[in-house]
Motif scaffolding. Sequence first.
Motif, PDB file in Angstrom:
ATOM      1  N   VAL A 118      13.462   9.291  18.900  1.00  0.00           N
ATOM      2  CA  VAL A 118      13.637  10.336  17.882  1.00  0.00           C
ATOM      3  C   VAL A 118      12.816  11.549  18.306  1.00  0.00           C
ATOM      4  CG1 VAL A 118      13.266  10.988  15.476  1.00  0.00           C
ATOM      5  CG2 VAL A 118      13.996   8.663  16.029  1.00  0.00           C
ATOM      6  N   GLN A 119      13.516  12.651  18.577  1.00  0.00           N
ATOM      7  CA  GLN A 119      12.793  13.845  19.028  1.00  0.00           C
ATOM      8  C   GLN A 119      11.859  14.330  17.933  1.00  0.00           C
ATOM      9  OE1 GLN A 119      15.265  17.036  20.488  1.00  0.00           O
ATOM     10  NE2 GLN A 119      13.500  18.144  21.322  1.00  0.00           N
ATOM     11  N   ASP A 120      10.661  14.687  18.353  1.00  0.00           N
ATOM     12  CA  ASP A 120       9.630  15.097  17.399  1.00  0.00           C
ATOM     13  C   ASP A 120       9.226  16.533  17.745  1.00  0.00           C
ATOM     14  OD1 ASP A 120       7.370  15.556  15.946  1.00  0.00           O
ATOM     15  OD2 ASP A 120       6.346  13.712  16.515  1.00  0.00           O
TER      16      ASP A 120
ATOM     17  N   PHE B 231       5.530  17.176  18.215  1.00  0.00           N
ATOM     18  CA  PHE B 231       5.008  16.637  19.469  1.00  0.00           C
ATOM     19  C   PHE B 231       5.384  17.557  20.642  1.00  0.00           C
ATOM     20  CE2 PHE B 231       4.716  13.641  23.016  1.00  0.00           C
ATOM     21  CZ  PHE B 231       3.563  12.936  22.702  1.00  0.00           C
ATOM     22  N   ASP B 232       6.638  18.015  20.649  1.00  0.00           N
ATOM     23  CA  ASP B 232       7.113  18.882  21.735  1.00  0.00           C
ATOM     24  C   ASP B 232       6.328  20.194  21.772  1.00  0.00           C
ATOM     25  OD1 ASP B 232       8.919  16.873  22.035  1.00  0.00           O
ATOM     26  OD2 ASP B 232      10.694  18.037  21.486  1.00  0.00           O
ATOM     27  N   LYS B 233       6.036  20.705  20.567  1.00  0.00           N
ATOM     28  CA  LYS B 233       5.309  21.976  20.491  1.00  0.00           C
ATOM     29  C   LYS B 233       3.884  21.795  21.026  1.00  0.00           C
ATOM     30  CE  LYS B 233       4.549  25.688  17.234  1.00  0.00           C
ATOM     31  NZ  LYS B 233       3.693  25.683  16.085  1.00  0.00           N
ATOM     32  N   LEU B 234       3.294  20.666  20.671  1.00  0.00           N
ATOM     33  CA  LEU B 234       1.936  20.389  21.153  1.00  0.00           C
ATOM     34  C   LEU B 234       1.922  20.251  22.680  1.00  0.00           C
ATOM     35  CD1 LEU B 234       0.703  17.834  18.451  1.00  0.00           C
ATOM     36  CD2 LEU B 234      -0.304  20.077  18.926  1.00  0.00           C
ATOM     37  N   TYR B 235       2.961  19.614  23.218  1.00  0.00           N
ATOM     38  CA  TYR B 235       3.033  19.412  24.668  1.00  0.00           C
ATOM     39  C   TYR B 235       3.096  20.769  25.375  1.00  0.00           C
ATOM     40  CZ  TYR B 235       4.493  17.404  29.143  1.00  0.00           C
ATOM     41  OH  TYR B 235       4.566  17.035  30.464  1.00  0.00           O
ATOM     42  N   GLU B 236       3.926  21.656  24.828  1.00  0.00           N
ATOM     43  CA  GLU B 236       4.054  22.989  25.417  1.00  0.00           C
ATOM     44  C   GLU B 236       2.742  23.753  25.309  1.00  0.00           C
ATOM     45  OE1 GLU B 236       7.534  25.054  23.983  1.00  0.00           O
ATOM     46  OE2 GLU B 236       6.835  26.903  24.953  1.00  0.00           O
ATOM     47  N   GLU B 237       2.086  23.572  24.167  1.00  0.00           N
ATOM     48  CA  GLU B 237       0.793  24.233  23.933  1.00  0.00           C
ATOM     49  C   GLU B 237      -0.237  23.744  24.960  1.00  0.00           C
ATOM     50  OE1 GLU B 237      -0.189  24.210  19.688  1.00  0.00           O
ATOM     51  OE2 GLU B 237      -2.277  23.887  20.287  1.00  0.00           O
ATOM     52  N   MET B 238      -0.146  22.452  25.297  1.00  0.00           N
ATOM     53  CA  MET B 238      -1.095  21.906  26.274  1.00  0.00           C
ATOM     54  C   MET B 238      -0.830  22.520  27.651  1.00  0.00           C
ATOM     55  SD  MET B 238      -2.078  17.935  26.975  1.00  0.00           S
ATOM     56  CE  MET B 238      -0.489  17.373  27.581  1.00  0.00           C
TER      57      MET B 238
ATOM     58  N   LEU C 192      -2.053  15.341  20.455  1.00  0.00           N
ATOM     59  CA  LEU C 192      -0.865  14.597  20.944  1.00  0.00           C
ATOM     60  C   LEU C 192      -1.096  13.089  20.837  1.00  0.00           C
ATOM     61  CD1 LEU C 192       0.173  16.550  24.169  1.00  0.00           C
ATOM     62  CD2 LEU C 192       1.718  15.931  22.347  1.00  0.00           C
ATOM     63  N   GLN C 193      -2.275  12.669  21.278  1.00  0.00           N
ATOM     64  CA  GLN C 193      -2.576  11.229  21.244  1.00  0.00           C
ATOM     65  C   GLN C 193      -2.609  10.708  19.800  1.00  0.00           C
ATOM     66  OE1 GLN C 193      -5.461   9.574  24.093  1.00  0.00           O
ATOM     67  NE2 GLN C 193      -6.481   8.635  22.340  1.00  0.00           N
TER      68      GLN C 193
ATOM     69  N   LEU D 118       7.546  10.960  26.149  1.00  0.00           N
ATOM     70  CA  LEU D 118       7.787  11.034  24.701  1.00  0.00           C
ATOM     71  C   LEU D 118       8.213  12.439  24.277  1.00  0.00           C
ATOM     72  CD1 LEU D 118       4.751   8.885  23.495  1.00  0.00           C
ATOM     73  CD2 LEU D 118       7.158   8.280  23.263  1.00  0.00           C
ATOM     74  N   VAL D 119       8.479  13.295  25.264  1.00  0.00           N
ATOM     75  CA  VAL D 119       8.791  14.699  24.973  1.00  0.00           C
ATOM     76  C   VAL D 119      10.304  14.939  25.010  1.00  0.00           C
ATOM     77  CG1 VAL D 119       8.483  17.067  25.801  1.00  0.00           C
ATOM     78  CG2 VAL D 119       6.588  15.466  25.919  1.00  0.00           C
ATOM     79  N   GLY D 120      10.766  15.807  24.126  1.00  0.00           N
ATOM     80  CA  GLY D 120      12.147  16.284  24.186  1.00  0.00           C
ATOM     81  C   GLY D 120      13.176  15.330  23.609  1.00  0.00           C
ATOM     82  N   PRO D 121      14.442  15.668  23.810  1.00  0.00           N
ATOM     83  CA  PRO D 121      15.514  14.848  23.218  1.00  0.00           C
ATOM     84  C   PRO D 121      15.628  13.458  23.853  1.00  0.00           C
ATOM     85  CG  PRO D 121      16.431  16.577  24.622  1.00  0.00           C
ATOM     86  CD  PRO D 121      14.969  16.854  24.505  1.00  0.00           C
ATOM     87  N   ASN D 122      15.103  13.300  25.076  1.00  0.00           N
ATOM     88  CA  ASN D 122      15.196  11.996  25.744  1.00  0.00           C
ATOM     89  C   ASN D 122      13.941  11.147  25.551  1.00  0.00           C
ATOM     90  OD1 ASN D 122      17.773  12.525  26.864  1.00  0.00           O
ATOM     91  ND2 ASN D 122      16.798  13.826  28.391  1.00  0.00           N
TER      92      ASN D 122
END
Lengths: 520, 314
Positions: A449-451, A454-461, A477-478, A440-444
């Motif tokens: 729809v890129q969020d 969500f992407d920032k949280l993933y990187e933070e994790m 994230l969940q 669910l991360v990134g443009p793909n």
Amino acid sequence: MTVRRLSACFRTATAIAALVAVGLAAEPAFAQKKGGTAVIAQEAGPPTLDMHFSTNIAVRNVVMQVYEQLVTRDETNAPMMELAESFAESTDGLTYTFKIRKGIKFHNGKAMTSADVLASYQRFARVGVQRGFFEQIAEMSAPDADTFVIKMRKRMPVAIEEFSQFGNPVVIYPAEQKDREGGKADPIGTGPFQYVEWVADSHVKLKRFDGYVPDTRHKGTNGFGGHKVAWLDELDFRYVKEPVARVAGMETGQFHLTEDIPTKAAKRLKDNKALTLYPVQRWWIHGAWVNQTNPPFNNRDIRRAMQIGLDMDEIMDVATDGAFDLQPGFQYPGNPYYTDAGKQYYNVKDVKKAQELLKTAGYKGEEIVLMTLPAYQSMYDAAVVMVEQMKAIGFKVRLDPVDLPTGAARQRKPDSGWHLSFTGLGTGPAVGPFGATVLLVGPNTLSQVQDPTFDKLYEEMQTGATLDARKATFAKLQERIYEDVKMLKMGDLTKVMAARSNVKGFIPFRIPRLWNVWLE
Amino acid sequence: MGRYIIQRVLAAFPVLLIVTLISFCIMQLVPGDPATVMAGPQATAAEIDRVRVQLGLDQPFLTQLGRWLWGLTQGDLGRSILLGRNVSTAIAERIPITLTLALMSFLLTLAIGIPCGIIAALRANTWIDQAVMTVALIGVSLPNFWLGLMLIIFFSVILDLMPAGGYVSIAQGVWPWFKSLLLPALSLGLLQMGLLARITRSTMLEVLRQDYIRTARAKGLPTFKVVGKHALKNAMIPVITVIGIIFSLLLTGSVVIETVYSLPGLGRLLATSIFSRDYPVIQGGLLLTAAMFVGINLLVDVLYAFLDPRVRYD
């Protein structure tokens, strides 16, 4: 270099692993017997034997008997050392230094050194399917025959989790394989079994590797590592797609072990003394990606109406014949990252509220397309039930059954006419929170729809300094998955493995482990 | 006759070329490719793209088509993406199993279908006729995959007489080899047995009404001579046509039966390749199947001339 010992997570995991290993080594030693061929019936054949080049479980089932990793996962899916003797992290968290176990040999007779580890990591960085994380590596080196060093570009506290992941394991090949293209490596490893023959649409044969050196730090099976002994002379993996044929073969003794018995057959076989059934709870998460670009699902309220109106008890019951658990997590209870964040949106089954929301959201009767995979009976059955439930809410719904490659291709195209794409998250959640959310991360993103949140949280994790910090981020994230209706989680499926009663020492896991297993 | 055969063989080339082009285009239109299968379901879109590039699947359609056709002119069917070997090698390894299965099924079909049809014709409108035709109708109506599963449950699980699947090579013993093929051959052949019995019955009935049969009977020839010498040979022309079609159907039907019984033949290779989008194998397999159809049709036409002296192709 100033060195501090393993992270708290790693230490705890090692302690748990040791306990598990002792517990699992409970089989009396005198009962173990060398010899025999185990015939294993599996649902699908491996498309390749190159472990760097696939995340396909059919590949892992076979070749994880052949290959080993520097660091792998234990029985609780926490990282543990395998070909590494020891491991240290520099105080700045940028350098990982591994000492390699001595005396390990490849199946071609060559002694394994850090040069082989370096070459394997370099090859994975070039052809590995899930090599994205390797972009964080600044430099790798093998200063002497027993030492392997990785320098990161920035501090990545989850590095060991990534290097030990078993979705696309970083297995160690002889250095000579370094320049082989993806899918072209010779199947030579250091594991307890060695390659004999592969007929791609038929079978794979392995035999015991007599030069195998067991890891004496452990006393028995432990995840993908531990103290491994190949008691069996040969392993014969056969590709038996048809479930009835797999079950019949198990009943007649033609097969010794199978990774998947249909639930209905399992109910019938439970009193069969010639067989032992092994239900593996929480094998995968049944779910569906939500296409947020396709009207009317570009309206979050309409997505929400579907989310709160569905009855997951009924869907999972029909889909799995009762072999399921319901819980909102994208990790499983007992896992270090488990959280029930977002539970207020899960299995609400409030049809009336859903109908009201649908009305106020301006739904105009647009057709909702449920793309599902009949190759997986449970996915198809879940979709059939969901169609009826969605109709009861007030949606106009159409079922669109497709084969696996078609589904995989279409779910990555937002304009290919689907609203829900049914899926099963198996290895991803088992590997950890990254595997559970990466799609669910990134443009793909599969929600289309890129969020950025969500992407920032993933990187933070990924960069969270402590386990607690990363857990807190994963909870966010969940929550975000539920709040934005990126994916519908239905429930956790229980898979049933089976073995003939004369197969001893078998402990079910995410792949059938055939070491420490013998025939009586 | 020789000239006719050469003409037919030459005429087969455009047919095979069209089959190749159509199959190539269809496979390009179907969504999904081997990269998605190879990478696995956990792979992200970017990861699948990387695999696609490594497998050379990012090449333009015309480049891929040109490469395939150029290889074909040199007898090269290409290299399987997922099997890691040449398509011709993969096919050569599997075709003996498929041909053996089809042949065994074919012999069962002939041995059961033709006598049943003759008996039904000779006992037309009796309970024997009705019983034979009812069984034939059931045979025609049952889907062979379902029949295969039922045979596995009955003969393997309940009676424990036959293996539940898998292939045993003849080198490991004639009896185990025969047992490994018997249930698949029965499953594959039952539909064709029913079809052949019905065709044989109707053509036999027609022939038995002819004047020369009445004459033969009037001469006092015994029934077995009337049927065996006069009726059967004349009834065989339409039956031979059907037999040709039946053998072709047995070859293509192996796709399902080999999957049900886990037999590593050409049918299962094709099924696996379709579900994993292994384009070169699909194209090679379809080309070979089309060639076999053309060959069987030619053989049937030649057989006509041997059975019926009136048929001449020159």
